[in-house]
Design an enzyme around this catalytic site. Structure first.
Site, mmCIF file in Angstrom:
data_model
loop_
_atom_site.group_PDB
_atom_site.id
_atom_site.type_symbol
_atom_site.label_atom_id
_atom_site.label_comp_id
_atom_site.label_asym_id
_atom_site.label_seq_id
_atom_site.Cartn_x
_atom_site.Cartn_y
_atom_site.Cartn_z
ATOM 1 N N ASN A 201 0.872 -1.176 0.000
ATOM 2 C CA ASN A 201 0.000 0.000 0.000
ATOM 3 C C ASN A 201 0.910 1.227 0.000
ATOM 4 O OD1 ASN A 201 -1.791 2.042 0.481
ATOM 5 N ND2 ASN A 201 -2.388 1.361 2.533
ATOM 6 N N TRP A 202 1.003 1.864 -1.162
ATOM 7 C CA TRP A 202 1.924 3.007 -1.281
ATOM 8 C C TRP A 202 1.385 4.260 -0.588
ATOM 9 C CZ3 TRP A 202 4.067 3.316 -7.002
ATOM 10 C CH2 TRP A 202 4.712 2.110 -7.305
ATOM 11 N N LYS A 203 0.111 4.241 -0.242
ATOM 12 C CA LYS A 203 -0.552 5.426 0.338
ATOM 13 C C LYS A 203 -0.305 6.632 -0.576
ATOM 14 C CE LYS A 203 -0.239 3.224 4.789
ATOM 15 N NZ LYS A 203 -0.109 3.300 6.233
ATOM 16 N N HIS B 13 -9.454 1.017 5.116
ATOM 17 C CA HIS B 13 -8.173 1.242 5.799
ATOM 18 C C HIS B 13 -8.404 2.183 6.979
ATOM 19 C CE1 HIS B 13 -4.083 2.483 6.605
ATOM 20 N NE2 HIS B 13 -3.699 1.404 5.961
ATOM 21 N N GLU C 186 -6.812 4.633 7.987
ATOM 22 C CA GLU C 186 -6.637 6.062 7.668
ATOM 23 C C GLU C 186 -7.906 6.620 7.028
ATOM 24 O OE1 GLU C 186 -2.989 5.461 5.519
ATOM 25 O OE2 GLU C 186 -2.038 4.906 7.410
ATOM 26 N N GLU D 209 -4.987 -4.846 10.721
ATOM 27 C CA GLU D 209 -3.972 -3.812 10.914
ATOM 28 C C GLU D 209 -4.245 -3.082 12.224
ATOM 29 O OE1 GLU D 209 -2.144 -2.570 6.888
ATOM 30 O OE2 GLU D 209 -3.896 -1.314 7.223
ATOM 31 N N GLY E 100 2.755 2.560 10.798
ATOM 32 C CA GLY E 100 3.688 3.664 10.621
ATOM 33 C C GLY E 100 4.387 4.086 11.903
ATOM 34 N N SER F 241 3.781 -1.809 10.426
ATOM 35 C CA SER F 241 5.241 -1.846 10.623
ATOM 36 C C SER F 241 5.846 -3.211 10.309
ATOM 37 C CB SER F 241 5.604 -1.403 12.045
ATOM 38 O OG SER F 241 5.167 -0.067 12.270
ATOM 39 N N GLY G 127 3.035 -1.018 4.262
ATOM 40 C CA GLY G 127 3.044 0.413 3.953
ATOM 41 C C GLY G 127 4.449 0.873 3.621
ATOM 42 N N GLY G 128 5.121 1.469 4.599
ATOM 43 C CA GLY G 128 6.446 2.070 4.385
ATOM 44 C C GLY G 128 7.436 1.172 3.652
HETATM 45 P P1 13P Z 1 3.203 0.584 7.664
HETATM 46 O O1 13P Z 1 3.739 -0.718 7.096
HETATM 47 O O2 13P Z 1 3.906 1.783 7.130
HETATM 48 O O3 13P Z 1 3.114 0.537 9.155
HETATM 49 O O4 13P Z 1 1.695 0.707 7.128
HETATM 50 C C1 13P Z 1 0.847 -0.364 7.228
HETATM 51 C C2 13P Z 1 -0.389 -0.050 6.468
HETATM 52 O O5 13P Z 1 -1.157 0.811 6.862
HETATM 53 C C3 13P Z 1 -0.650 -0.784 5.226
HETATM 54 O O6 13P Z 1 -1.929 -0.570 4.773
#
Ligand code: 13P
Length: 253
Positions: A9-11, A98, A100, A170, A176, A216, A237-238
């Protein structure tokens, strides 16, 4: 055997050139490495890069995915992107609910349910996210919160439809933050989710359901998390923003 899925997930990251470079690096890495036959890689860039990602994916081993979709079919919904549009770009997966989107854009379980319906009507597999915030975990309410999200977001589906769904657990406190759930914490919730699905839809649907962990997840911890019996992959994510890290996670099975 249910599928192992590692989804990136590149956000809201990367310019077009940076996105192309990342996809290019991933394709090179995929050519040089053999992933486990049962592992599927999904790449979820921002909307403007989906067509590019979809075209590249034709010559590679990853599937394109979107990060969001409208809960409406079509029409006067400025700024929205419909499931039909995603389908016309041959997008295979789409993240829904998600944390967010729940926190910043008011996405409720009812909206999640409507988005899931849109996706399934257009042959796109939803990756439905659930997970508790820190206060809920501290109050010992994590099982209850996840149960509500799964029930209200998904349990209106038929067994056949449920067979198309992927769930991602999640924990919001791990996203993050660098703070990962322990393998035992992840396993507890994943087993709970599978049990709920088993009670509602029976053994077959529950056994075939891929449940991903997100929060993470990185090359250094993916192996022990993925080793849990009810963890079938990750939503990353990251670490999905660097081809080497993402590949290392995909190879953690
Ligand atoms: P991180 O891997 O950056 O913690 O993000 C997880 C995430 O929200 C994937 O959708």
């Amino acid at each position: 055997m249910r599928k192992h899925i590692v989804a990136g997930n590149w956000k809201m990251n990367k310019t077009f050139e940076e996105a192309e470079e990342l996809i290019d690096n991933l394709m090179t890495a995929l050519e040089q490495t053999e992933l486990d036959k049962n592992t599927l890689m999904v790449v979820c860039p921002p909307f403007p890069y989906l067509e590019m990602c979809s075209e590249y994916s034709e010559d590679s081993y990853f599937m394109p995915g979107a990060q969001n979709v409208s809960d409406q079919e079509s029409g006067a919904y400025t700024g929205e992107v419909s499931a039909a549009m995603l389908q016309s770009l041959e997008i295979a997966y789409c993240i829904v609910g998600h944390s967010e989107r729940r926190a910043y854009y008011g996405e409720t379980d009812a909206i999640v349910a409507a988005k899931v319906n849109q996706l399934l009507a257009h042959d796109i597999r939803p990756i439905v996210c659930c997970g508790e915030v820190l206060e809920e975990r501290e109050a010992g309410k994590q099982l209850e919160v996840v149960e509500r999200q799964i029930r209200d977001g998904l349990f209106h589906l038929t067994a056949e439809q449920m067979g198309e769904v992927v769930i991602a657990y999640e924990p919001v406190w791990a996203i993050g933050t660098g703070k990962t759930a322990t393998p035992e914490q992840a396993q507890e919730i994943h087993a709970h989710i599978r049990n709920l699905v088993k009670k509602q839809y029976g053994d077959k649907v529950a056994d075939d359901l891929s449940i991903l962990y997100g929060g993470s997840c990185k090359p250094s911890n993916a192996r022990e998390i993925f080793a849990q019996p009810d963890v079938d992959g990750g939503l990353i994510g990251g670490a999905a923003l660097k081809a080497d890290d993402f590949m290392a996670i995909a190879k953690a099975f």
